[in-house]
Design a protein around this motif. Structure first.
Motif, PDB file in Angstrom:
ATOM      1  N   LEU A 128     -13.100 -35.219 -24.215  1.00 13.90           N
ATOM      2  CA  LEU A 128     -12.208 -36.581 -23.672  1.00 13.90           C
ATOM      3  C   LEU A 128     -11.198 -35.868 -23.017  1.00 13.90           C
ATOM      4  CD1 LEU A 128     -14.217 -39.360 -24.798  1.00 13.90           C
ATOM      5  CD2 LEU A 128     -14.895 -37.950 -22.984  1.00 13.90           C
ATOM      6  N   TYR A 129     -10.647 -35.820 -24.148  1.00 15.55           N
ATOM      7  CA  TYR A 129      -8.972 -35.479 -23.442  1.00 15.55           C
ATOM      8  C   TYR A 129      -9.316 -33.831 -22.606  1.00 15.55           C
ATOM      9  CZ  TYR A 129      -4.068 -35.756 -23.102  1.00 15.55           C
ATOM     10  OH  TYR A 129      -2.590 -35.745 -22.624  1.00 15.55           O
ATOM     11  N   ARG A 130      -9.396 -33.042 -22.820  1.00 21.25           N
ATOM     12  CA  ARG A 130     -10.171 -32.175 -21.466  1.00 21.25           C
ATOM     13  C   ARG A 130     -10.093 -32.610 -20.747  1.00 21.25           C
ATOM     14  NH1 ARG A 130      -6.800 -28.568 -19.815  1.00 21.25           N
ATOM     15  NH2 ARG A 130      -7.761 -26.710 -19.051  1.00 21.25           N
ATOM     16  N   ALA A 131     -11.854 -33.535 -20.798  1.00 24.42           N
ATOM     17  CA  ALA A 131     -12.025 -33.693 -19.504  1.00 24.42           C
ATOM     18  C   ALA A 131     -10.919 -34.599 -18.389  1.00 24.42           C
ATOM     19  CB  ALA A 131     -13.267 -33.946 -19.806  1.00 24.42           C
ATOM     20  N   SER A 132     -10.366 -35.181 -18.860  1.00 23.38           N
ATOM     21  CA  SER A 132      -9.384 -35.991 -18.169  1.00 23.38           C
ATOM     22  C   SER A 132      -8.040 -35.397 -17.781  1.00 23.38           C
ATOM     23  CB  SER A 132      -9.001 -37.228 -19.467  1.00 23.38           C
ATOM     24  OG  SER A 132      -8.161 -36.356 -20.209  1.00 23.38           O
ATOM     25  N   PHE A 182      -8.520 -34.692  -8.871  1.00 17.02           N
ATOM     26  CA  PHE A 182      -9.626 -35.656  -9.309  1.00 17.02           C
ATOM     27  C   PHE A 182      -8.809 -37.138  -9.287  1.00 17.02           C
ATOM     28  CE2 PHE A 182     -12.104 -31.838  -8.228  1.00 17.02           C
ATOM     29  CZ  PHE A 182     -12.408 -32.770  -7.731  1.00 17.02           C
ATOM     30  N   ASP A 183      -9.605 -38.054  -9.673  1.00 15.64           N
ATOM     31  CA  ASP A 183      -9.117 -39.440 -10.484  1.00 15.64           C
ATOM     32  C   ASP A 183     -10.059 -39.824 -11.448  1.00 15.64           C
ATOM     33  OD1 ASP A 183      -7.468 -40.013  -8.094  1.00 15.64           O
ATOM     34  OD2 ASP A 183      -8.428 -40.325  -6.868  1.00 15.64           O
ATOM     35  N   HIS A 184     -11.121 -39.248 -11.341  1.00 13.88           N
ATOM     36  CA  HIS A 184     -11.804 -39.841 -12.140  1.00 13.88           C
ATOM     37  C   HIS A 184     -13.332 -38.651 -12.858  1.00 13.88           C
ATOM     38  CE1 HIS A 184     -15.751 -40.379  -9.770  1.00 13.88           C
ATOM     39  NE2 HIS A 184     -14.084 -41.203  -9.265  1.00 13.88           N
ATOM     40  N   PHE A 185     -13.586 -38.732 -13.801  1.00 13.02           N
ATOM     41  CA  PHE A 185     -15.300 -37.803 -14.085  1.00 13.02           C
ATOM     42  C   PHE A 185     -16.038 -38.552 -14.794  1.00 13.02           C
ATOM     43  CE2 PHE A 185     -12.156 -37.926 -18.208  1.00 13.02           C
ATOM     44  CZ  PHE A 185     -13.313 -37.625 -18.832  1.00 13.02           C
ATOM     45  N   THR A 186     -17.196 -37.757 -14.670  1.00 16.14           N
ATOM     46  CA  THR A 186     -18.680 -38.417 -14.858  1.00 16.14           C
ATOM     47  C   THR A 186     -19.117 -37.086 -15.980  1.00 16.14           C
ATOM     48  OG1 THR A 186     -18.911 -39.866 -13.368  1.00 16.14           O
ATOM     49  CG2 THR A 186     -21.058 -39.842 -14.585  1.00 16.14           C
ATOM     50  N   LYS A 221     -12.922 -45.493  -9.966  1.00 16.41           N
ATOM     51  CA  LYS A 221     -14.321 -45.008 -10.809  1.00 16.41           C
ATOM     52  C   LYS A 221     -15.637 -45.822 -10.702  1.00 16.41           C
ATOM     53  CE  LYS A 221     -14.151 -46.975 -14.613  1.00 16.41           C
ATOM     54  NZ  LYS A 221     -14.536 -47.069 -16.080  1.00 16.41           N
ATOM     55  N   PRO A 222     -16.607 -44.959 -10.598  1.00 20.50           N
ATOM     56  CA  PRO A 222     -17.197 -45.927 -10.649  1.00 20.50           C
ATOM     57  C   PRO A 222     -17.795 -46.891 -11.216  1.00 20.50           C
ATOM     58  CG  PRO A 222     -17.907 -43.493 -10.409  1.00 20.50           C
ATOM     59  CD  PRO A 222     -16.688 -43.589 -10.850  1.00 20.50           C
ATOM     60  N   ASP A 223     -18.910 -47.488 -11.002  1.00 22.44           N
ATOM     61  CA  ASP A 223     -19.772 -48.685 -12.150  1.00 22.44           C
ATOM     62  C   ASP A 223     -20.697 -48.529 -12.735  1.00 22.44           C
ATOM     63  OD1 ASP A 223     -19.280 -51.065 -14.021  1.00 22.44           O
ATOM     64  OD2 ASP A 223     -20.459 -52.250 -12.746  1.00 22.44           O
ATOM     65  N   ASP A 224     -20.086 -47.515 -14.158  1.00 18.63           N
ATOM     66  CA  ASP A 224     -20.846 -46.480 -14.597  1.00 18.63           C
ATOM     67  C   ASP A 224     -20.460 -46.076 -16.408  1.00 18.63           C
ATOM     68  OD1 ASP A 224     -22.349 -44.652 -15.694  1.00 18.63           O
ATOM     69  OD2 ASP A 224     -22.779 -43.564 -14.363  1.00 18.63           O
ATOM     70  N   PRO A 225     -21.257 -46.820 -17.375  1.00 18.05           N
ATOM     71  CA  PRO A 225     -20.418 -46.330 -18.397  1.00 18.05           C
ATOM     72  C   PRO A 225     -19.922 -44.780 -18.700  1.00 18.05           C
ATOM     73  CG  PRO A 225     -23.077 -46.894 -18.390  1.00 18.05           C
ATOM     74  CD  PRO A 225     -22.496 -46.716 -17.225  1.00 18.05           C
ATOM     75  N   SER A 226     -20.369 -43.859 -18.022  1.00 18.37           N
ATOM     76  CA  SER A 226     -20.794 -42.265 -18.697  1.00 18.37           C
ATOM     77  C   SER A 226     -19.328 -42.025 -17.820  1.00 18.37           C
ATOM     78  CB  SER A 226     -22.267 -42.048 -18.502  1.00 18.37           C
ATOM     79  OG  SER A 226     -22.087 -41.800 -17.242  1.00 18.37           O
ATOM     80  N   ALA A 227     -19.031 -43.032 -16.947  1.00 21.91           N
ATOM     81  CA  ALA A 227     -17.895 -42.191 -16.011  1.00 21.91           C
ATOM     82  C   ALA A 227     -16.615 -43.493 -16.760  1.00 21.91           C
ATOM     83  CB  ALA A 227     -18.034 -43.405 -14.166  1.00 21.91           C
ATOM     84  N   PHE A 228     -14.982 -42.345 -16.336  1.00 20.14           N
ATOM     85  CA  PHE A 228     -14.356 -42.075 -17.547  1.00 20.14           C
ATOM     86  C   PHE A 228     -13.352 -41.957 -16.371  1.00 20.14           C
ATOM     87  CE2 PHE A 228     -17.238 -40.893 -20.510  1.00 20.14           C
ATOM     88  CZ  PHE A 228     -16.767 -41.807 -21.040  1.00 20.14           C
ATOM     89  N   ARG A 267      -6.847 -40.582 -15.750  1.00 21.76           N
ATOM     90  CA  ARG A 267      -5.034 -40.959 -16.158  1.00 21.76           C
ATOM     91  C   ARG A 267      -5.456 -42.282 -17.576  1.00 21.76           C
ATOM     92  NH1 ARG A 267      -5.465 -39.292 -11.660  1.00 21.76           N
ATOM     93  NH2 ARG A 267      -4.058 -38.002 -10.736  1.00 21.76           N
ATOM     94  N   ASP A 268      -6.535 -42.978 -17.339  1.00 18.95           N
ATOM     95  CA  ASP A 268      -6.478 -43.969 -18.654  1.00 18.95           C
ATOM     96  C   ASP A 268      -6.562 -43.016 -19.908  1.00 18.95           C
ATOM     97  OD1 ASP A 268      -6.398 -46.079 -17.005  1.00 18.95           O
ATOM     98  OD2 ASP A 268      -7.478 -47.349 -16.992  1.00 18.95           O
ATOM     99  N   VAL A 269      -8.087 -42.661 -19.925  1.00 16.28           N
ATOM    100  CA  VAL A 269      -8.152 -41.251 -21.269  1.00 16.28           C
ATOM    101  C   VAL A 269      -6.905 -41.012 -21.813  1.00 16.28           C
ATOM    102  CG1 VAL A 269      -9.416 -40.224 -22.061  1.00 16.28           C
ATOM    103  CG2 VAL A 269     -11.166 -41.331 -19.969  1.00 16.28           C
ATOM    104  N   MET A 270      -6.521 -40.595 -20.692  1.00 15.76           N
ATOM    105  CA  MET A 270      -5.116 -39.529 -21.417  1.00 15.76           C
ATOM    106  C   MET A 270      -4.189 -40.856 -21.710  1.00 15.76           C
ATOM    107  SD  MET A 270      -5.008 -36.599 -18.571  1.00 15.76           S
ATOM    108  CE  MET A 270      -3.170 -36.075 -19.014  1.00 15.76           C
ATOM    109  N   SER A 271      -3.505 -41.682 -21.190  1.00 11.05           N
ATOM    110  CA  SER A 271      -2.976 -42.813 -21.638  1.00 11.05           C
ATOM    111  C   SER A 271      -3.253 -42.958 -23.383  1.00 11.05           C
ATOM    112  CB  SER A 271      -2.945 -43.219 -21.047  1.00 11.05           C
ATOM    113  OG  SER A 271      -2.041 -44.689 -21.053  1.00 11.05           O
ATOM    114  N   ASN A 272      -4.190 -43.365 -23.127  1.00 14.47           N
ATOM    115  CA  ASN A 272      -5.010 -44.119 -24.587  1.00 14.47           C
ATOM    116  C   ASN A 272      -5.335 -43.011 -25.497  1.00 14.47           C
ATOM    117  OD1 ASN A 272      -5.459 -46.470 -22.798  1.00 14.47           O
ATOM    118  ND2 ASN A 272      -6.958 -46.248 -22.391  1.00 14.47           N
TER     119      ASN A 272
END
Length: 175
Positions: free
Chosen positions: A63-67, A75-79, A149-156, A159-164
């Motif tokens: 997940l970190y590599r994806a972000s 880009f801003d988000h990924f699905t 980010k789309p309202d989709d549970p598989s979308a991240f 920047r939030d992922v990298m921060s968390n």
């Protein structure tokens, strides 16, 4: 003196192998992350750990590599389109008097004129230890997007992922 140097070099190499796989690119025989660009905004990524890297760490690094990849490409988000974690488990036997040829503990040996030296094992009394070794590899296909980010549970949100997850990332020493 030469034997001492060879022994020290061997111990140094083995000592380096006795740690979980750090967050790194997989180069040659080293484990780590890989990515393949499928389209301009679509990638296939994976992270492979050694037997000391647990499943949660492998999936976190993925997940970190994806972000990171999302931000690096502007880009801003990924699905996550497709995601899987593969597990490879091996069971290895060891014990006192274990023969590397037969797979059994050899406690008694005799010579037969036709077949040569033979070993006999006792399955009830032989001292055999088993060790289980498991490696994990997580992979995903991701779609990169810009804006909200789309309202989709598989979308991240990248920047939030990298921060968390940033505090959980262990990079290689000296790198």
């Amino acid at each position: 003196m030469r034997c001492v140097l060879i022994t020290l070099a061997s111990l140094a190499v083995l000592g380096g192998c006795a740690t979980p796989t750090p967050y790194q690119a997989a180069d040659g025989s080293r484990r780590g992350f890989t990515e393949t660009r499928i389209e301009t905004n679509r990638y296939r990524i994976s992270f492979e750990g050694n037997s000391l890297t647990d499943r949660e760490t492998v999936e976190t690094y993925l997940l970190y590599r994806a972000s990171e990849l999302t931000v690096e490409n502007g880009f801003d988000h990924f699905t996550v389109v497709d995601r899987a974690t593969d597990e490879e488990t091996r069971v290895m036997a060891s014990g006192i008097g274990r023969s590397p040829y037969s797979g059994f503990n050899v406690h008694y040996a005799y010579f037969h004129p036709r077949w040569g030296w033979r070993g006999w094992h006792d399955p009830f009394w032989d001292d055999v230890n088993y060790r289980e070794s498991t490696r994990y590899e997580a992979s995903a296909e991701i779609y990169l997007g810009r804006g909200t980010k789309p309202d989709d549970p598989s979308a991240f949100d990248a920047r939030d992922v990298m921060s968390n997850l940033g505090d959980q990332i262990v990079r290689p020493e000296g790198g």
